[in-house]
Design a protein around this motif. Structure first.
Motif, mmCIF file in Angstrom:
data_model
loop_
_atom_site.group_PDB
_atom_site.id
_atom_site.type_symbol
_atom_site.label_atom_id
_atom_site.label_comp_id
_atom_site.label_asym_id
_atom_site.label_seq_id
_atom_site.Cartn_x
_atom_site.Cartn_y
_atom_site.Cartn_z
ATOM 1 N N GLN A 32 -19.833 -36.233 11.979
ATOM 2 C CA GLN A 32 -18.686 -35.609 11.110
ATOM 3 C C GLN A 32 -18.922 -33.939 11.573
ATOM 4 O OE1 GLN A 32 -18.814 -35.533 6.972
ATOM 5 N NE2 GLN A 32 -16.643 -35.339 6.864
ATOM 6 N N VAL A 33 -17.763 -33.516 11.916
ATOM 7 C CA VAL A 33 -17.607 -32.054 12.307
ATOM 8 C C VAL A 33 -17.891 -31.186 11.208
ATOM 9 C CG1 VAL A 33 -16.335 -30.252 13.235
ATOM 10 C CG2 VAL A 33 -16.088 -32.631 14.204
ATOM 11 N N VAL A 34 -18.820 -30.446 11.312
ATOM 12 C CA VAL A 34 -19.408 -29.539 9.964
ATOM 13 C C VAL A 34 -19.307 -28.167 10.369
ATOM 14 C CG1 VAL A 34 -21.231 -31.345 9.290
ATOM 15 C CG2 VAL A 34 -21.823 -29.502 10.943
ATOM 16 N N GLU A 35 -18.970 -27.745 11.637
ATOM 17 C CA GLU A 35 -18.440 -26.376 12.032
ATOM 18 C C GLU A 35 -17.711 -26.460 13.196
ATOM 19 O OE1 GLU A 35 -19.966 -21.821 11.996
ATOM 20 O OE2 GLU A 35 -21.591 -23.518 12.277
ATOM 21 N N SER A 36 -16.569 -25.583 13.254
ATOM 22 C CA SER A 36 -15.807 -25.430 14.456
ATOM 23 C C SER A 36 -15.865 -24.126 14.949
ATOM 24 C CB SER A 36 -14.320 -25.832 14.217
ATOM 25 O OG SER A 36 -13.335 -25.612 15.192
ATOM 26 N N THR A 37 -16.149 -23.407 16.116
ATOM 27 C CA THR A 37 -16.179 -22.238 16.616
ATOM 28 C C THR A 37 -14.862 -22.092 17.434
ATOM 29 O OG1 THR A 37 -17.680 -22.432 18.244
ATOM 30 C CG2 THR A 37 -18.505 -21.812 16.169
ATOM 31 N N GLY A 38 -14.183 -23.005 17.683
ATOM 32 C CA GLY A 38 -12.956 -22.794 18.576
ATOM 33 C C GLY A 38 -13.316 -23.516 19.962
ATOM 34 N N SER A 39 -14.616 -23.373 20.526
ATOM 35 C CA SER A 39 -14.739 -23.924 21.651
ATOM 36 C C SER A 39 -16.006 -24.932 21.569
ATOM 37 C CB SER A 39 -15.263 -22.932 22.818
ATOM 38 O OG SER A 39 -16.371 -22.103 22.194
ATOM 39 N N TRP A 40 -16.711 -24.708 20.583
ATOM 40 C CA TRP A 40 -18.008 -25.603 20.375
ATOM 41 C C TRP A 40 -17.767 -26.290 18.767
ATOM 42 C CZ3 TRP A 40 -21.595 -27.488 23.580
ATOM 43 C CH2 TRP A 40 -21.701 -26.729 24.897
ATOM 44 N N ALA A 68 0.573 -28.604 19.456
ATOM 45 C CA ALA A 68 0.981 -28.127 18.321
ATOM 46 C C ALA A 68 -0.040 -27.378 17.557
ATOM 47 C CB ALA A 68 2.075 -28.909 17.735
ATOM 48 N N LEU A 69 -1.098 -27.673 17.658
ATOM 49 C CA LEU A 69 -2.265 -27.371 16.851
ATOM 50 C C LEU A 69 -3.181 -26.235 17.360
ATOM 51 C CD1 LEU A 69 -3.454 -31.009 15.481
ATOM 52 C CD2 LEU A 69 -1.998 -29.030 14.033
ATOM 53 N N THR A 70 -3.605 -25.214 16.833
ATOM 54 C CA THR A 70 -4.562 -24.233 17.555
ATOM 55 C C THR A 70 -5.733 -24.876 17.470
ATOM 56 O OG1 THR A 70 -5.018 -23.355 15.215
ATOM 57 C CG2 THR A 70 -3.219 -22.192 16.426
ATOM 58 N N ASN A 71 -6.249 -25.861 16.569
ATOM 59 C CA ASN A 71 -7.499 -26.566 16.554
ATOM 60 C C ASN A 71 -7.217 -28.059 16.440
ATOM 61 O OD1 ASN A 71 -6.328 -26.556 13.989
ATOM 62 N ND2 ASN A 71 -8.472 -26.319 13.071
ATOM 63 N N PRO A 72 -7.389 -28.749 17.528
ATOM 64 C CA PRO A 72 -7.045 -30.374 17.601
ATOM 65 C C PRO A 72 -8.195 -31.088 16.829
ATOM 66 C CG PRO A 72 -7.800 -29.709 19.776
ATOM 67 C CD PRO A 72 -7.433 -28.406 18.923
ATOM 68 N N ILE A 73 -9.281 -30.288 16.678
ATOM 69 C CA ILE A 73 -10.368 -30.876 15.675
ATOM 70 C C ILE A 73 -10.624 -29.935 14.514
ATOM 71 C CG2 ILE A 73 -12.675 -31.739 15.465
ATOM 72 C CD1 ILE A 73 -12.766 -32.806 18.251
ATOM 73 N N ALA A 74 -10.765 -30.658 13.193
ATOM 74 C CA ALA A 74 -11.121 -29.568 12.330
ATOM 75 C C ALA A 74 -12.459 -30.010 11.456
ATOM 76 C CB ALA A 74 -9.966 -29.704 11.243
ATOM 77 N N LEU A 115 -7.103 -26.496 8.172
ATOM 78 C CA LEU A 115 -8.096 -25.816 7.674
ATOM 79 C C LEU A 115 -9.130 -26.845 7.568
ATOM 80 C CD1 LEU A 115 -6.189 -23.603 5.140
ATOM 81 C CD2 LEU A 115 -7.100 -22.705 7.262
ATOM 82 N N ALA A 116 -9.024 -28.041 7.139
ATOM 83 C CA ALA A 116 -9.917 -29.067 6.622
ATOM 84 C C ALA A 116 -9.506 -30.615 6.695
ATOM 85 C CB ALA A 116 -10.690 -28.562 5.351
ATOM 86 N N ALA A 117 -10.235 -31.455 7.010
ATOM 87 C CA ALA A 117 -9.873 -32.815 6.919
ATOM 88 C C ALA A 117 -10.687 -33.617 6.275
ATOM 89 C CB ALA A 117 -9.915 -33.430 8.264
ATOM 90 N N ASN A 118 -10.206 -34.787 5.629
ATOM 91 C CA ASN A 118 -11.033 -35.857 4.752
ATOM 92 C C ASN A 118 -11.590 -35.261 3.636
ATOM 93 O OD1 ASN A 118 -10.321 -37.824 6.788
ATOM 94 N ND2 ASN A 118 -11.889 -36.797 8.305
ATOM 95 N N ILE A 119 -10.601 -34.486 2.937
ATOM 96 C CA ILE A 119 -11.085 -33.955 1.318
ATOM 97 C C ILE A 119 -10.866 -34.529 0.498
ATOM 98 C CG2 ILE A 119 -11.719 -31.525 2.652
ATOM 99 C CD1 ILE A 119 -8.834 -30.804 1.958
ATOM 100 N N ASP A 120 -11.502 -34.377 -0.765
ATOM 101 C CA ASP A 120 -11.265 -34.987 -1.932
ATOM 102 C C ASP A 120 -10.377 -34.118 -2.740
ATOM 103 O OD1 ASP A 120 -12.904 -37.370 -1.551
ATOM 104 O OD2 ASP A 120 -14.534 -36.349 -1.960
ATOM 105 N N GLN A 121 -10.445 -32.712 -2.704
ATOM 106 C CA GLN A 121 -9.868 -31.890 -3.497
ATOM 107 C C GLN A 121 -9.937 -30.546 -2.786
ATOM 108 O OE1 GLN A 121 -11.975 -32.219 -7.097
ATOM 109 N NE2 GLN A 121 -13.594 -31.227 -6.417
#
Length: 334
Positions: A32-40, A68-74, A115-121
């Protein structure tokens, strides 16, 4: 502590980037992606009964496919990746999302930002002062939550500064609770309010969104002191917050929950809305709109409008209806 959010899986995948006559298979891990810095992208995964983190890159084809997305992975995405000889990772697949929170990109960027994916609230955090409450920001946030199937909640923070604004806070709390939204009132100087927030976060993956300076990071540090995120003062010039969180990050909480800490944002632009459907995401308009004379009624000027009638009867709050009209105008101008 081993993460309950995912199971580390090693699988064989068909490499579809190669021509059919050069088809090959690769060994991939799931994390699971825990941080995105844009390139890493920092990815957390299970390895030999423990949790490990790895820095991964994303092939260019994903960016082209999601232009269409600035961040293809969130942050929050589940991905499959391979490990390179230098110890870094290469992302091969992105799993379908359960849900996500999205807004229009700002600062002259084209496209949209997840901003975030797979969230409960998701919580919209508003401070009583420095900066003051922005109701239209709240309403745009809640509309997006409704549209993208995220459980939206409201936090009024810095309640220790509430003396001059108590009437407004009570009014807004009663308003949003009356239409079905959970509202919390917090202060880092009130331990009971922090405990209430901790209980609300229990065993869930949540995200906090708000203007810079509303106190998200201070709340997070009191929820889990081990995190110790950096906090900066409010600008004395314009009473706007200074950015302390540069990139979104998924953080573990002491109550087995997870929280995505996001950079402070000043705008929350709506994404992929048609004007006629906007009222579908205002809970108090769902019943009145059934009485409209026209199926594509925008509830702004048409005769025989059930929503306008409900507003005139006092069944729809004036501030919420004004927020609706502002959003409708922005959608019609796009």
């Amino acid at each position: 502590m081993k993460s309950p959010r995912f199971i580390g899986v090693t699988s064989l995948f068909l490499d579809l980037t190669q021509p059919l006559n050069q088809t090959s298979f690769y060994l991939a891990h799931r994390g699971q992606v825990v941080e995105s810095t844009g390139s890493w992208y920092e990815v957390s995964y299970d390895e030999q009964e423990s949790t490990a983190n790895i820095q991964c890159r994303l092939p260019g084809r994903f960016r082209l496919d999601n232009s269409a997305l600035t961040n293809p992975i969130a942050v929050g995405d589940f991905v499959h990746f391979t490990i390179n000889d230098d110890g870094s990772g290469s992302i091969k697949e992105i799993e379908d999302r359960q849900n996500y929170l999205i807004r229009k990109a700002t600062h002259h960027q084209q496209g949209n930002q997840i901003l975030a994916a797979n969230i409960d609230q998701a919580y919209v955090v508003q401070s009583i002062k420095k900066p003051n409450i922005k109701q239209q920001f709240i309403d745009r946030f809640l509309v997006t939550c409704e549209a993208y199937q995220v459980n939206g909640r409201i936090v009024f923070n810095k309640m220790d500064l509430c003396e001059d604004s108590r009437h407004q806070v009570h009014y807004l709390t009663d308003l949003y609770q009356s239409i079905g939204y959970e509202v919390l009132q917090t202060s880092i100087y009130d331990e009971d309010s922090i405990e209430s927030l901790k209980n609300d976060l229990h065993q869930k993956t949540s995200v906090m969104v708000g203007l810079s300076g509303v106190g998200k990071t201070s709340l997070l540090n009191h929820i889990n002191p081990n995190i110790n995120r950096k906090v900066r003062d409010i600008s004395s010039y314009n009473e706007k917050g200074k950015h302390t969180t540069t990139f979104a990050k998924l953080l573990p909480l002491v109550n087995d929950g997870y929280l995505v800490d996001t950079p402070g944002i000043r705008e929350f632009g709506l994404v992929n809305f048609d004007p006629w459907e906007l009222s579908l995401f205002f809970p108090e308009m769902l019943e009145p709109r059934k009485q409209c004379k026209f199926n594509n009624c925008t509830h702004s000027h048409e005769p025989g409008c059930g929503v306008v009638q409900a507003f005139e009867n006092g069944d729809i709050d004036a501030s919420r209806y004004q927020s609706y009209l502002h959003m409708l105008e922005s959608l019609e101008d796009d």
